[in-house]
Design a protein around this motif. Structure first.
Motif, PDB file in Angstrom:
ATOM      1  N   LEU A  92       0.820  -1.206   0.000  1.00  0.00           N
ATOM      2  CA  LEU A  92       0.000   0.000   0.000  1.00  0.00           C
ATOM      3  C   LEU A  92       0.857   1.261   0.000  1.00  0.00           C
ATOM      4  N   ALA A  93       1.978   1.227   0.738  1.00  0.00           N
ATOM      5  CA  ALA A  93       2.863   2.389   0.769  1.00  0.00           C
ATOM      6  C   ALA A  93       3.482   2.640  -0.606  1.00  0.00           C
ATOM      7  N   SER A  94       3.820   1.566  -1.305  1.00  0.00           N
ATOM      8  CA  SER A  94       4.491   1.704  -2.601  1.00  0.00           C
ATOM      9  C   SER A  94       3.517   1.956  -3.750  1.00  0.00           C
ATOM     10  N   PHE A  95       2.334   1.335  -3.706  1.00  0.00           N
ATOM     11  CA  PHE A  95       1.439   1.363  -4.863  1.00  0.00           C
ATOM     12  C   PHE A  95       0.025   1.833  -4.543  1.00  0.00           C
ATOM     13  N   GLY A  96      -0.193   2.353  -3.315  1.00  0.00           N
ATOM     14  CA  GLY A  96      -1.543   2.744  -2.924  1.00  0.00           C
ATOM     15  C   GLY A  96      -2.204   3.719  -3.874  1.00  0.00           C
ATOM     16  N   ASP A  97      -1.443   4.653  -4.445  1.00  0.00           N
ATOM     17  CA  ASP A  97      -2.004   5.653  -5.356  1.00  0.00           C
ATOM     18  C   ASP A  97      -1.998   5.200  -6.812  1.00  0.00           C
ATOM     19  N   SER A  98      -1.371   4.075  -7.099  1.00  0.00           N
ATOM     20  CA  SER A  98      -1.324   3.588  -8.480  1.00  0.00           C
ATOM     21  C   SER A  98      -2.702   3.112  -8.927  1.00  0.00           C
ATOM     22  N   VAL A  99      -3.005   3.331 -10.173  1.00  0.00           N
ATOM     23  CA  VAL A  99      -4.284   2.889 -10.727  1.00  0.00           C
ATOM     24  C   VAL A  99      -4.142   1.446 -11.197  1.00  0.00           C
ATOM     25  N   VAL A 100      -5.032   0.605 -10.720  1.00  0.00           N
ATOM     26  CA  VAL A 100      -5.062  -0.789 -11.153  1.00  0.00           C
ATOM     27  C   VAL A 100      -6.333  -1.010 -11.961  1.00  0.00           C
ATOM     28  N   ARG A 101      -6.340  -2.041 -12.753  1.00  0.00           N
ATOM     29  CA  ARG A 101      -7.487  -2.342 -13.601  1.00  0.00           C
ATOM     30  C   ARG A 101      -8.072  -3.684 -13.209  1.00  0.00           C
ATOM     31  N   LEU A 102      -9.340  -3.677 -12.844  1.00  0.00           N
ATOM     32  CA  LEU A 102     -10.072  -4.903 -12.579  1.00  0.00           C
ATOM     33  C   LEU A 102     -10.775  -5.314 -13.859  1.00  0.00           C
ATOM     34  N   SER A 103     -10.629  -6.589 -14.210  1.00  0.00           N
ATOM     35  CA  SER A 103     -11.332  -7.087 -15.388  1.00  0.00           C
ATOM     36  C   SER A 103     -11.733  -8.523 -15.145  1.00  0.00           C
ATOM     37  N   THR A 104     -12.856  -8.908 -15.705  1.00  0.00           N
ATOM     38  CA  THR A 104     -13.312 -10.273 -15.525  1.00  0.00           C
ATOM     39  C   THR A 104     -12.339 -11.227 -16.190  1.00  0.00           C
ATOM     40  N   ALA A 105     -12.112 -12.339 -15.557  1.00  0.00           N
ATOM     41  CA  ALA A 105     -11.096 -13.272 -16.038  1.00  0.00           C
ATOM     42  C   ALA A 105     -11.664 -14.321 -16.965  1.00  0.00           C
ATOM     43  N   ASN A 106     -12.983 -14.275 -17.251  1.00  0.00           N
ATOM     44  CA  ASN A 106     -13.522 -15.277 -18.151  1.00  0.00           C
ATOM     45  C   ASN A 106     -13.290 -14.884 -19.610  1.00  0.00           C
ATOM     46  N   THR A 107     -13.707 -15.741 -20.521  1.00  0.00           N
ATOM     47  CA  THR A 107     -13.313 -15.598 -21.916  1.00  0.00           C
ATOM     48  C   THR A 107     -14.057 -14.488 -22.648  1.00  0.00           C
ATOM     49  N   TYR A 108     -15.360 -14.335 -22.396  1.00  0.00           N
ATOM     50  CA  TYR A 108     -16.177 -13.507 -23.273  1.00  0.00           C
ATOM     51  C   TYR A 108     -16.620 -12.178 -22.673  1.00  0.00           C
ATOM     52  N   SER A 109     -16.188 -11.854 -21.485  1.00  0.00           N
ATOM     53  CA  SER A 109     -16.604 -10.608 -20.865  1.00  0.00           C
ATOM     54  C   SER A 109     -15.410  -9.677 -20.761  1.00  0.00           C
TER      55      SER A 109
END
Length: 229
Positions: A92-109
């Motif tokens: 959290l100290a190193s990457f708390g402000d970094s933007v991460v991307r959540l994406s569904t891990a299935n094939t078609y979404s």
């Protein structure tokens, strides 16, 4: 859901968090395991069917595993320094402000959500039910395949299911692995069941090219994966 991040260097983080602190937090780097009141998650398999090796030479690895079957490697390196960098506080100290991307891990979404890493950790970790692609108990990646790779668990436990290239698993690409474990797995015959095992902290799984695999996280889990092609 899958977590992709800017400079997290292939670090994949999946957590099963509960509000109460436990005596195990220090040992788990602050990534808490579910407590007694937490919703039930998946458990380890009854019998691990992937070989574990602690004395494997490079020559034997190439001859017996590299092109033919998975293997769990243990005790090969000291990852204590990397483990220390992956505590909840330090990430959290190193990457708390970094933007991460959540994406569904299935094939078609392909829905994607961008948000700060700190918000993901502090507000979006909750137990997952079998029909949703959440971020808590039972999160993971449905069946897929790609080139050979290594996956090492830094904190927590990660359950794997693997099929060789010639045995396509029975699964629905828009359903979670947790749903597959509940709905499909119990009806599989011994000959149609996958290889499976739970990878513990400090262990590394190798899988060959084009092997089908799916995963489930059993605890707060921090792991790092490297794909060779």
């Amino acid at each position: 859901m899958a977590l992709g991040a800017r400079p997290l260097l292939w670090l994949a983080l999946w957590t099963l968090a509960v509000p109460a602190r436990s005596s195990r937090e220090d040992a788990d780097g602050g990534w808490r395991r579910p407590g007694p009141g937490a919703p039930a998650a998946v458990t380890e398999e009854e019998h691990c069917t992937v070989e574990r090796r602690a004395d494997l030479s490079y020559a034997e690895f190439v001859q017996r595993y590299a092109f033919s079957r998975p293997v769990i490697l243990r005790g090969l390196t000291d990852n204590s320094r990397f483990r220390d960098l992956c505590t909840r506080q330090k990430l959290l100290a190193s990457f708390g402000d970094s933007v991460v991307r959540l994406s569904t891990a299935n094939t078609y979404s392909y829905q994607k959500v961008d948000l700060p890493f700190q918000k993901y950790v502090e507000q979006m970790l909750h137990p997952q039910d079998p029909i949703s692609m959440g971020n808590g108990a039972g999160s993971g990646v449905p069946f897929h395949w790609h080139g050979p790779g290594f996956s090492e668990v830094i904190y927590g436990r990660k359950r794997w299911f693997l099929y060789p290239p010639e045995k396509t698993p029975e699964f629905h690409p828009n359903k979670t692995t947790l749903a597959w474990l509940r709905d499909t797995y119990p009806a599989l015959t011994p000959s149609t069941r996958p290889l499976e095992c739970t990878i513990q902290a400090g262990e590394m799984l190798y899988f060959p090219d084009r092997w089908w695999h799916a995963t489930l996280n059993l605890d707060t889990s921090v792991f790092i994966s490297t794909f060779l092609s």
